[in-house]
Design a protein around this motif. Structure first.
Motif, PDB file in Angstrom:
ATOM      1  N   TRP A 102       0.827  -1.211   0.000  1.00  0.00           N
ATOM      2  CA  TRP A 102       0.000   0.000   0.000  1.00  0.00           C
ATOM      3  C   TRP A 102       0.860   1.259   0.000  1.00  0.00           C
ATOM      4  O   TRP A 102       0.523   2.246  -0.665  1.00  0.00           O
ATOM      5  CB  TRP A 102      -0.925  -0.019   1.214  1.00  0.00           C
ATOM      6  N   GLN A 103       1.935   1.255   0.721  1.00  0.00           N
ATOM      7  CA  GLN A 103       2.836   2.408   0.716  1.00  0.00           C
ATOM      8  C   GLN A 103       3.530   2.575  -0.626  1.00  0.00           C
ATOM      9  O   GLN A 103       3.705   3.697  -1.112  1.00  0.00           O
ATOM     10  CB  GLN A 103       3.857   2.250   1.845  1.00  0.00           C
ATOM     11  N   LEU A 104       3.923   1.473  -1.252  1.00  0.00           N
ATOM     12  CA  LEU A 104       4.520   1.565  -2.586  1.00  0.00           C
ATOM     13  C   LEU A 104       3.511   2.071  -3.602  1.00  0.00           C
ATOM     14  O   LEU A 104       3.831   2.893  -4.478  1.00  0.00           O
ATOM     15  CB  LEU A 104       5.054   0.194  -3.004  1.00  0.00           C
ATOM     16  N   THR A 105       2.271   1.603  -3.510  1.00  0.00           N
ATOM     17  CA  THR A 105       1.224   2.077  -4.421  1.00  0.00           C
ATOM     18  C   THR A 105       0.954   3.558  -4.215  1.00  0.00           C
ATOM     19  O   THR A 105       0.803   4.323  -5.177  1.00  0.00           O
ATOM     20  CB  THR A 105      -0.057   1.264  -4.196  1.00  0.00           C
ATOM     21  N   VAL A 145       8.552  12.393 -21.663  1.00  0.00           N
ATOM     22  CA  VAL A 145       7.273  12.022 -21.043  1.00  0.00           C
ATOM     23  C   VAL A 145       7.039  10.518 -21.157  1.00  0.00           C
ATOM     24  O   VAL A 145       6.642   9.859 -20.182  1.00  0.00           O
ATOM     25  CB  VAL A 145       6.124  12.816 -21.695  1.00  0.00           C
ATOM     26  N   LEU A 146       7.286   9.957 -22.330  1.00  0.00           N
ATOM     27  CA  LEU A 146       7.083   8.522 -22.514  1.00  0.00           C
ATOM     28  C   LEU A 146       8.023   7.710 -21.630  1.00  0.00           C
ATOM     29  O   LEU A 146       7.635   6.670 -21.079  1.00  0.00           O
ATOM     30  CB  LEU A 146       7.282   8.160 -23.987  1.00  0.00           C
ATOM     31  N   PHE A 147       9.266   8.158 -21.485  1.00  0.00           N
ATOM     32  CA  PHE A 147      10.218   7.433 -20.639  1.00  0.00           C
ATOM     33  C   PHE A 147       9.778   7.459 -19.185  1.00  0.00           C
ATOM     34  O   PHE A 147       9.827   6.429 -18.488  1.00  0.00           O
ATOM     35  CB  PHE A 147      11.610   8.046 -20.790  1.00  0.00           C
ATOM     36  N   VAL A 148       9.310   8.620 -18.686  1.00  0.00           N
ATOM     37  CA  VAL A 148       8.866   8.724 -17.294  1.00  0.00           C
ATOM     38  C   VAL A 148       7.622   7.868 -17.071  1.00  0.00           C
ATOM     39  O   VAL A 148       7.517   7.146 -16.059  1.00  0.00           O
ATOM     40  CB  VAL A 148       8.606  10.194 -16.935  1.00  0.00           C
ATOM     41  N   LEU A 184       4.989   2.940 -14.881  1.00  0.00           N
ATOM     42  CA  LEU A 184       4.236   1.714 -15.134  1.00  0.00           C
ATOM     43  C   LEU A 184       4.998   0.482 -14.643  1.00  0.00           C
ATOM     44  O   LEU A 184       4.409  -0.438 -14.064  1.00  0.00           O
ATOM     45  CB  LEU A 184       3.931   1.597 -16.629  1.00  0.00           C
ATOM     46  N   ILE A 185       6.297   0.456 -14.863  1.00  0.00           N
ATOM     47  CA  ILE A 185       7.103  -0.664 -14.359  1.00  0.00           C
ATOM     48  C   ILE A 185       7.082  -0.688 -12.833  1.00  0.00           C
ATOM     49  O   ILE A 185       6.986  -1.759 -12.210  1.00  0.00           O
ATOM     50  CB  ILE A 185       8.539  -0.567 -14.891  1.00  0.00           C
ATOM     51  N   SER A 186       7.154   0.484 -12.217  1.00  0.00           N
ATOM     52  CA  SER A 186       7.105   0.543 -10.753  1.00  0.00           C
ATOM     53  C   SER A 186       5.783   0.013 -10.223  1.00  0.00           C
ATOM     54  O   SER A 186       5.743  -0.720  -9.225  1.00  0.00           O
ATOM     55  CB  SER A 186       7.327   1.984 -10.283  1.00  0.00           C
ATOM     56  N   ARG A 199      12.074   5.991  -7.578  1.00  0.00           N
ATOM     57  CA  ARG A 199      10.913   5.171  -7.205  1.00  0.00           C
ATOM     58  C   ARG A 199      11.095   3.725  -7.667  1.00  0.00           C
ATOM     59  O   ARG A 199      10.718   2.777  -6.956  1.00  0.00           O
ATOM     60  CB  ARG A 199       9.648   5.764  -7.840  1.00  0.00           C
ATOM     61  N   LEU A 200      11.702   3.520  -8.817  1.00  0.00           N
ATOM     62  CA  LEU A 200      11.881   2.178  -9.340  1.00  0.00           C
ATOM     63  C   LEU A 200      12.859   1.372  -8.492  1.00  0.00           C
ATOM     64  O   LEU A 200      12.744   0.147  -8.406  1.00  0.00           O
ATOM     65  CB  LEU A 200      12.358   2.244 -10.792  1.00  0.00           C
ATOM     66  N   GLU A 201      13.821   2.024  -7.850  1.00  0.00           N
ATOM     67  CA  GLU A 201      14.819   1.299  -7.064  1.00  0.00           C
ATOM     68  C   GLU A 201      14.520   1.314  -5.570  1.00  0.00           C
ATOM     69  O   GLU A 201      15.320   0.828  -4.775  1.00  0.00           O
ATOM     70  CB  GLU A 201      16.206   1.898  -7.305  1.00  0.00           C
ATOM     71  N   SER A 202      13.362   1.858  -5.176  1.00  0.00           N
ATOM     72  CA  SER A 202      13.009   1.928  -3.754  1.00  0.00           C
ATOM     73  C   SER A 202      12.642   0.542  -3.244  1.00  0.00           C
ATOM     74  O   SER A 202      11.731  -0.113  -3.771  1.00  0.00           O
ATOM     75  CB  SER A 202      11.835   2.895  -3.551  1.00  0.00           C
TER      76      SER A 202
END
Length: 713
Positions: A45-48, A70-73, A78-80, A132-135
């Motif tokens: 829930w915290q990650l979401t 924008v597309l890269f971000v 989306l991966i996160s 965010r992706l590496e958190s």
């Protein structure tokens, strides 16, 4: 021995034979607990929440960046989000390094730089998305939320609307709530309660910080230039008038609904009673030279006055002022131009501005930020003379004058005795069919004026103004074209007028002896019945003479109009009282408080005193013991307060039964009353659900309990 000495020096530790006690490698239990707590992984829930917060907070900024960034971000977010559901999608260290290099290359390729407003903002957003992706721990999310605060701040470099400020405030409250939730170790079955507690904590902290933020906003010394103006340039496109005119140039603005500026008149009564809306011609660039297709201003204009509060009518060849001055305040949107729009003739200039010989108001620097200024104008006046240079420029003719145009003007001259009659003949000519008003005129060729007058006879304000001015020059009447805005929409809630880009307009001015430059709007001669109602025409301004206005008589139409007025009033208040708040307003506040002589020192003193008072007030308020919300608990607190008067106040760690034992040990004479009160409290607090009658009985017992000090003591 020598080797042992080297080993001791090298590793900075005592010798084995030393009797010095070895430092314990076991950490303090509290520190060990904090380390385990800091490295604890966050729940889903915290990650979401962190992913959604980052996506919603960055949404306004995405509209300002290049598409590839924008597309890269969005891909990183989306991966996160997918990695929350499927943890195997979480990239490893080497993939993160590759994504980091790839993100930096995308920013560099998009902006050819990694510094500057746009490139720096894009790079920061990419790095936060990668963070965010590496958190993987709560500590990572805390660092992410702190960096998220910088992301919120930089968005005000791209926009200053009140809606953006409200959205950023909501995102800030959400970030504080996430930090509050990360600071507690909740359980999955209590997640809803934890989020409610975190949201309540965020709202309380925001409310506590609001008074101090207000003090700093009002009293912190203002700078004449923006704090973050690093002269790095701005790639944003600014909508507005140009300093040239040709068919189609203003039509691009007419179909735009963006705001141009707002005006508030100083008159206590509504301005339409004193000044008709159709008479509000907001003057901008003045065009003199033409090649038959495009109109341009003079190569140079002579400034007539440079003082801030001058009367330019004294310096210009103005013979007589025929109306009283009208004072007003203008809030101008950024234009990247030096033009300041005002009614003619300005008699009081804004600060850091000047007036040219053709009545064009210019600022010292281009208007790159929201600008608020005051002006005063006289709408009716007479001029005494026309300079020879201006007369030559106002009679200049292009090379593509056709024979049909010459014949038309010759007929007007033959039937007229004065220049004013020729002007009237031209207006009558434009008012007759088949001339019509349209936003979608046919394309014109190399001689647009001739084709418009005798073939298409359909056009917009630039067609009528340019054709009329050229015909007047053929008749020997000096003429020129003025670009600006016409009218505006009055907001009864805010009391100001909103002038949009769709109110852009072009009109002509002719020189008449004894009168001077006289405004003539040939577009006003068009019969409203011959105005084509096209799909894009609904975006037009509402005040032009040849424009129609759809009455919003339905309930839904009135509701939508009221909502638009409310939003406009909110936007106007934001620009006047927040964005328009300047150092002059601060010094005016000091003058009212009697500290005007101190200037900057007075601001610093007042800010220190006010800020200290706010912090002291909160300290006193928070130091008070919170009042119990439960009515039974409030009665019990009153019981303890009455016993505290005789030195038997309750202690925080003390249970009710232990408290009763301590009371009876000190005062046995109070046993009957104390036993009854304690038994009632325990029954209501821990046994059956209490009723209002039970509350009254307990409170009545406590209100009658008035212990006195033991005289034997």
């Amino acid at each position: 021995m020598f080797s042992r000495l080297l080993q001791s020096l090298r590793f900075n530790q005592p010798s084995q034979h030393s009797k010095t006690p070895q430092p314990s490698r076991r950490r303090h239990p509290r520190n060990s607990h904090q380390d385990r707590y800091r490295d604890r992984p966050p729940d889903r829930w915290q990650l979401t929440a962190a992913t959604l917060l980052l996506g919603l907070g960055a949404a306004p900024l995405l509209f300002e960046l290049r598409l590839q960034v924008v597309l890269f971000v969005i891909g990183l977010l989306l991966i996160s989000g997918a990695a929350i559901r499927w943890p195997r999608l979480q990239p490893n260290r080497w993939i993160l390094v590759a994504l980091t290099l790839f993100g930096g290359l995308i920013v560099l390729e998009s902006y050819r730089s990694l510094v500057g407003q746009n490139a720096g903002s894009a790079l920061l957003l990419v790095m936060i998305a990668l963070k965010r992706l590496e958190s993987r721990t709560r500590r990572d999310l805390r660092v992410l939320v702190i960096a998220f605060g910088f992301l919120l701040v930089i968005q005000f470099l791209f926009g200053e609307s009140p809606w953006l400020a409200v959205w950023m405030l909501l995102m800030l409250i959400g970030a504080i709530a996430l930090l509050a939730d990360l600071s507690v170790a909740g359980r999955s079955d209590q997640r809803l309660a934890d989020w409610r507690a975190a949201g309540r904590t965020a709202l309380i902290l925001t409310a506590q910080a609001a008074p101090l933020a207000l003090v700093l906003f009002v009293l912190f010394p203002r700078l004449d230039a923006p704090l973050w103006d690093l002269q790095l340039g701005d790639e944003r496109a600014v909508t507005g008038l140009k300093d040239w005119l040709e068919p189609g140039s203003i039509t691009e603005l007419i179909i735009s609904g963006e705001d141009a500026f707002r005006v508030r008149f100083d008159a206590p009564q509504n301005p339409p009673q004193e000044l008709p809306v159709n008479a509000m011609y907001w003057r901008g660039p003045v065009l003199w030279r033409t090649n038959g297709q495009r109109w341009l201003p003079l190569s140079s204009t002579t400034p007539t006055n440079r003082s801030d509060n001058a009367q330019p009518a004294d310096a210009l060849p103005v013979r007589e002022l025929l109306s009283d001055p009208i004072s007003y305040t203008v809030v101008l949107e950024p234009t990247d131009q030096r033009w300041l729009f005002a009614l003619e003739l300005p008699t009081q200039l804004p600060d850091r501005s000047r007036l040219t010989a053709d009545f064009q108001l210019l600022a010292e620097k281009p208007v790159t930020d929201l600008r608020l200024y005051r002006a005063s104008s006289v709408v009716d006046y007479r001029m005494s003379r026309l300079s020879p240079a201006h007369e030559r420029a106002a009679l200049q003719l292009p090379a593509n004058i056709s024979e049909r145009m010459q014949t038309l003007v010759a007929d007007w001259q033959a039937s007229s005795e004065t220049p004013a009659q020729i002007v009237q003949e031209a207006l009558t000519f434009f008012s007759q069919p088949p001339f019509r008003y349209t936003l979608l005129p046919p394309a014109l060729g190399a001689n647009p004026t001739d084709e418009f007058l005798f073939e298409t006879q359909a056009g917009f304000c630039e067609h009528y103004a340019s054709s009329f001015a050229l015909l007047m020059r053929l008749a020997g009447i000096p003429s020129r074209i003025v670009l600006g805005y016409l009218g505006g929409e009055y907001n009864p809630l805010s009391g100001d007028y909103l002038i949009r880009q769709s109110d852009a307009h072009a009109w002509a001015e002719v020189w008449l002896d004894g009168r001077g430059w006289t405004r003539v709007d040939p577009t006003a001669a068009i019969d409203p019945a011959r105005v084509e109602r096209e799909l894009r025409f609904d975006t037009l301004g509402r005040s032009a003479p040849a424009r129609f206005r759809v009455e919003e008589s339905s309930a839904l139409g009135q509701l939508v109009r009221g909502a638009r007025f409310l939003a406009g009033a909110f936007d106007s208040g934001w620009k006047n009282w927040v964005l328009g708040y300047s150092s002059r307003d601060q010094f005016r506040l000091l003058d009212r408080l009697g500290l005007g002589q101190l200037r900057e020192y007075g601001l610093a003193l007042l800010m220190t005193v006010a800020g200290s008072a706010v912090m002291l007030g909160w300290a006193l308020a928070l130091s008070r013991r919170p009042r119990a919300r439960d009515p039974v608990q409030r009665c019990w607190q009153r019981f303890g307060q009455r016993l505290a008067r005789i030195g038997l106040g309750p202690q925080r760690h003390e249970a009710p039964l232990h408290y009763r034992a301590r009371i009876l040990k000190a005062r046995p004479d109070l046993q009957p009353t104390v036993d009854a009160i304690v038994d009632s409290y325990l029954r209501l607090r821990y046994q059956a659900p209490p009723t209002k009658t039970d509350h009254r009985i307990l409170c009545r017992q406590i209100s009658r309990f008035r212990p006195r000090r033991d005289r034997r003591a």
